[in-house]
Design a protein around this motif. Sequence first.
Motif, PDB file in Angstrom:
ATOM      1  N   LYS A  17      -3.172   2.224  14.860  1.00 11.58           N
ATOM      2  CA  LYS A  17      -2.349   3.445  14.824  1.00 11.58           C
ATOM      3  C   LYS A  17      -1.721   3.617  13.434  1.00 11.58           C
ATOM      4  O   LYS A  17      -1.760   4.701  12.855  1.00 11.58           O
ATOM      5  N   LYS A  18      -1.154   2.542  12.910  1.00  7.23           N
ATOM      6  CA  LYS A  18      -0.530   2.594  11.579  1.00  7.23           C
ATOM      7  C   LYS A  18      -1.578   2.859  10.497  1.00  7.23           C
ATOM      8  O   LYS A  18      -1.332   3.620   9.563  1.00  7.23           O
ATOM      9  N   TRP A  19      -2.743   2.201  10.615  1.00  2.00           N
ATOM     10  CA  TRP A  19      -3.807   2.385   9.621  1.00  2.00           C
ATOM     11  C   TRP A  19      -4.230   3.849   9.589  1.00  2.00           C
ATOM     12  O   TRP A  19      -4.333   4.441   8.515  1.00  2.00           O
ATOM     13  N   LYS A  20      -4.497   4.421  10.768  1.00  3.56           N
ATOM     14  CA  LYS A  20      -4.965   5.812  10.825  1.00  3.56           C
ATOM     15  C   LYS A  20      -3.944   6.768  10.220  1.00  3.56           C
ATOM     16  O   LYS A  20      -4.302   7.657   9.445  1.00  3.56           O
ATOM     17  N   LYS A  21      -2.684   6.602  10.560  1.00  3.85           N
ATOM     18  CA  LYS A  21      -1.642   7.496  10.031  1.00  3.85           C
ATOM     19  C   LYS A  21      -1.520   7.351   8.519  1.00  3.85           C
ATOM     20  O   LYS A  21      -1.546   8.340   7.782  1.00  3.85           O
ATOM     21  N   ALA A  22      -1.370   6.109   8.045  1.00  6.82           N
ATOM     22  CA  ALA A  22      -1.174   5.871   6.608  1.00  6.82           C
ATOM     23  C   ALA A  22      -2.368   6.351   5.792  1.00  6.82           C
ATOM     24  O   ALA A  22      -2.205   7.015   4.760  1.00  6.82           O
ATOM     25  N   HIS A  23      -3.574   6.042   6.260  1.00  5.91           N
ATOM     26  CA  HIS A  23      -4.764   6.402   5.490  1.00  5.91           C
ATOM     27  C   HIS A  23      -5.105   7.881   5.601  1.00  5.91           C
ATOM     28  O   HIS A  23      -5.552   8.478   4.626  1.00  5.91           O
TER      29      HIS A  23
ATOM     30  N   ASP B 279      -2.904  10.303   5.931  1.00  7.45           N
ATOM     31  CA  ASP B 279      -1.936  10.964   5.040  1.00  7.45           C
ATOM     32  C   ASP B 279      -2.316  10.771   3.571  1.00  7.45           C
ATOM     33  O   ASP B 279      -2.271  11.711   2.779  1.00  7.45           O
ATOM     34  N   PHE B 280      -2.696   9.550   3.223  1.00 10.52           N
ATOM     35  CA  PHE B 280      -3.058   9.257   1.833  1.00 10.52           C
ATOM     36  C   PHE B 280      -4.317  10.019   1.424  1.00 10.52           C
ATOM     37  O   PHE B 280      -4.342  10.677   0.384  1.00 10.52           O
ATOM     38  N   PHE B 281      -5.355   9.947   2.249  1.00  9.18           N
ATOM     39  CA  PHE B 281      -6.608  10.631   1.918  1.00  9.18           C
ATOM     40  C   PHE B 281      -6.421  12.147   1.914  1.00  9.18           C
ATOM     41  O   PHE B 281      -6.996  12.842   1.082  1.00  9.18           O
ATOM     42  N   GLU B 282      -5.620  12.668   2.838  1.00  3.87           N
ATOM     43  CA  GLU B 282      -5.361  14.104   2.876  1.00  3.87           C
ATOM     44  C   GLU B 282      -4.690  14.562   1.579  1.00  3.87           C
ATOM     45  O   GLU B 282      -5.096  15.561   0.975  1.00  3.87           O
ATOM     46  N   SER B 283      -3.702  13.820   1.139  1.00  6.29           N
ATOM     47  CA  SER B 283      -3.002  14.163  -0.098  1.00  6.29           C
ATOM     48  C   SER B 283      -3.955  14.097  -1.293  1.00  6.29           C
ATOM     49  O   SER B 283      -3.991  15.007  -2.128  1.00  6.29           O
ATOM     50  N   PHE B 284      -4.735  13.048  -1.339  1.00  7.24           N
ATOM     51  CA  PHE B 284      -5.665  12.851  -2.445  1.00  7.24           C
ATOM     52  C   PHE B 284      -6.745  13.930  -2.458  1.00  7.24           C
ATOM     53  O   PHE B 284      -7.034  14.531  -3.491  1.00  7.24           O
ATOM     54  N   LEU B 285      -7.336  14.183  -1.298  1.00  9.07           N
ATOM     55  CA  LEU B 285      -8.421  15.158  -1.211  1.00  9.07           C
ATOM     56  C   LEU B 285      -7.938  16.580  -1.470  1.00  9.07           C
ATOM     57  O   LEU B 285      -8.676  17.392  -2.037  1.00  9.07           O
ATOM     58  N   SER B 286      -6.713  16.895  -1.066  1.00  5.93           N
ATOM     59  CA  SER B 286      -6.200  18.250  -1.288  1.00  5.93           C
ATOM     60  C   SER B 286      -6.099  18.561  -2.780  1.00  5.93           C
ATOM     61  O   SER B 286      -6.287  19.706  -3.187  1.00  5.93           O
ATOM     62  N   GLU B 287      -5.843  17.541  -3.595  1.00  3.92           N
ATOM     63  CA  GLU B 287      -5.804  17.739  -5.052  1.00  3.92           C
ATOM     64  C   GLU B 287      -7.182  18.126  -5.596  1.00  3.92           C
ATOM     65  O   GLU B 287      -7.281  18.718  -6.664  1.00  3.92           O
ATOM     66  N   MET B 288      -8.228  17.754  -4.848  1.00  6.36           N
ATOM     67  CA  MET B 288      -9.597  18.059  -5.267  1.00  6.36           C
ATOM     68  C   MET B 288     -10.139  19.278  -4.525  1.00  6.36           C
ATOM     69  O   MET B 288     -11.326  19.582  -4.609  1.00  6.36           O
ATOM     70  N   GLY B 289      -9.263  19.937  -3.730  1.00  4.34           N
ATOM     71  CA  GLY B 289      -9.693  21.112  -2.983  1.00  4.34           C
ATOM     72  C   GLY B 289     -10.509  20.776  -1.752  1.00  4.34           C
ATOM     73  O   GLY B 289     -11.309  21.583  -1.293  1.00  4.34           O
ATOM     74  N   ASP B 290     -10.315  19.602  -1.198  1.00  7.16           N
ATOM     75  CA  ASP B 290     -11.082  19.159  -0.041  1.00  7.16           C
ATOM     76  C   ASP B 290     -10.118  18.748   1.069  1.00  7.16           C
ATOM     77  O   ASP B 290      -8.914  18.673   0.862  1.00  7.16           O
ATOM     78  N   LYS B 291     -10.672  18.479   2.261  1.00  6.00           N
ATOM     79  CA  LYS B 291      -9.880  18.060   3.413  1.00  6.00           C
ATOM     80  C   LYS B 291     -10.505  16.822   4.038  1.00  6.00           C
ATOM     81  O   LYS B 291     -11.724  16.665   4.019  1.00  6.00           O
ATOM     82  N   PRO B 292      -9.673  15.960   4.639  1.00  2.00           N
ATOM     83  CA  PRO B 292     -10.237  14.802   5.339  1.00  2.00           C
ATOM     84  C   PRO B 292     -10.872  15.225   6.668  1.00  2.00           C
ATOM     85  O   PRO B 292     -10.568  16.293   7.196  1.00  2.00           O
ATOM     86  N   SER B 293     -11.742  14.375   7.175  1.00  2.00           N
ATOM     87  CA  SER B 293     -12.345  14.612   8.491  1.00  2.00           C
ATOM     88  C   SER B 293     -12.515  13.277   9.196  1.00  2.00           C
ATOM     89  O   SER B 293     -12.529  12.220   8.557  1.00  2.00           O
ATOM     90  N   GLY B 294     -12.644  13.335  10.496  1.00  2.00           N
ATOM     91  CA  GLY B 294     -12.807  12.112  11.279  1.00  2.00           C
ATOM     92  C   GLY B 294     -14.073  11.350  10.954  1.00  2.00           C
ATOM     93  O   GLY B 294     -14.142  10.137  11.151  1.00  2.00           O
ATOM     94  N   ASP B 295     -15.079  12.049  10.419  1.00  2.00           N
ATOM     95  CA  ASP B 295     -16.339  11.370  10.100  1.00  2.00           C
ATOM     96  C   ASP B 295     -16.498  11.047   8.609  1.00  2.00           C
ATOM     97  O   ASP B 295     -17.562  10.601   8.184  1.00  2.00           O
ATOM     98  N   MET B 296     -15.417  11.247   7.832  1.00  2.00           N
ATOM     99  CA  MET B 296     -15.520  10.880   6.405  1.00  2.00           C
ATOM    100  C   MET B 296     -15.747   9.371   6.308  1.00  2.00           C
ATOM    101  O   MET B 296     -15.196   8.587   7.075  1.00  2.00           O
ATOM    102  N   LEU B 297     -16.606   8.980   5.371  1.00  2.00           N
ATOM    103  CA  LEU B 297     -16.958   7.570   5.232  1.00  2.00           C
ATOM    104  C   LEU B 297     -15.897   6.818   4.435  1.00  2.00           C
ATOM    105  O   LEU B 297     -15.442   7.279   3.381  1.00  2.00           O
TER     106      LEU B 297
END
Length: 173
Positions: free
Chosen positions: A135-141, A143-161
């Motif tokens: 639960k903690k891993w999913k939330k932390a990662h 949030d982190f990936f969403e923030s990072f990807l938004s800077e590149m104009g992208d969004k996270p997804s459940g199937d991102m590798l």
Amino acid sequence: MKYLSLLLFMLFINCKSEDTPKTPEALWQDYIATYPEHSTDVIPDADFFHNNEADANRLGQLILAGKKRAGSSLYSLYRKYEMDLPQPGKMQIVTDFDGNALALIETIEIDTVPFNQISAAYAAKDMGTEDEALKKWKKAHWDFFESFLSEMGDKPSGDMLIVCEQFKKVWPE
């Protein structure tokens, strides 16, 4: 009294030296002094985990304590920047945010796993705790990936590798 003063002085010096920041080069020299078979190896890259001081220092301490034994990154970044995935046997000097060397780690396993298929066992290794690790891993990662990807104009997804790198701390022992 003379001996007591000397003893107190020596204790002060020894305690003080443990808190002295160590450079990556000094940590590597300590390691190869104990393991001379690595004396001809190139000094490993040195870096911290995460992107801010508080998290980098917290994660560094978890690695130093042997609790954090994995790290996660976006596979898409390796492709975008045409970088090779880490390989088993690769070593890295882990530093705090200021570049002070904390530990030497060695990659032992690499997997590429969709975000929504990360296991609780892997999450516990990455988070450094078994308490609600997934639960903690999913939330932390997320949030982190969403923030990072938004800077590149992208969004996270459940199937991102996710590149799941498991490692062991090899120094200090």
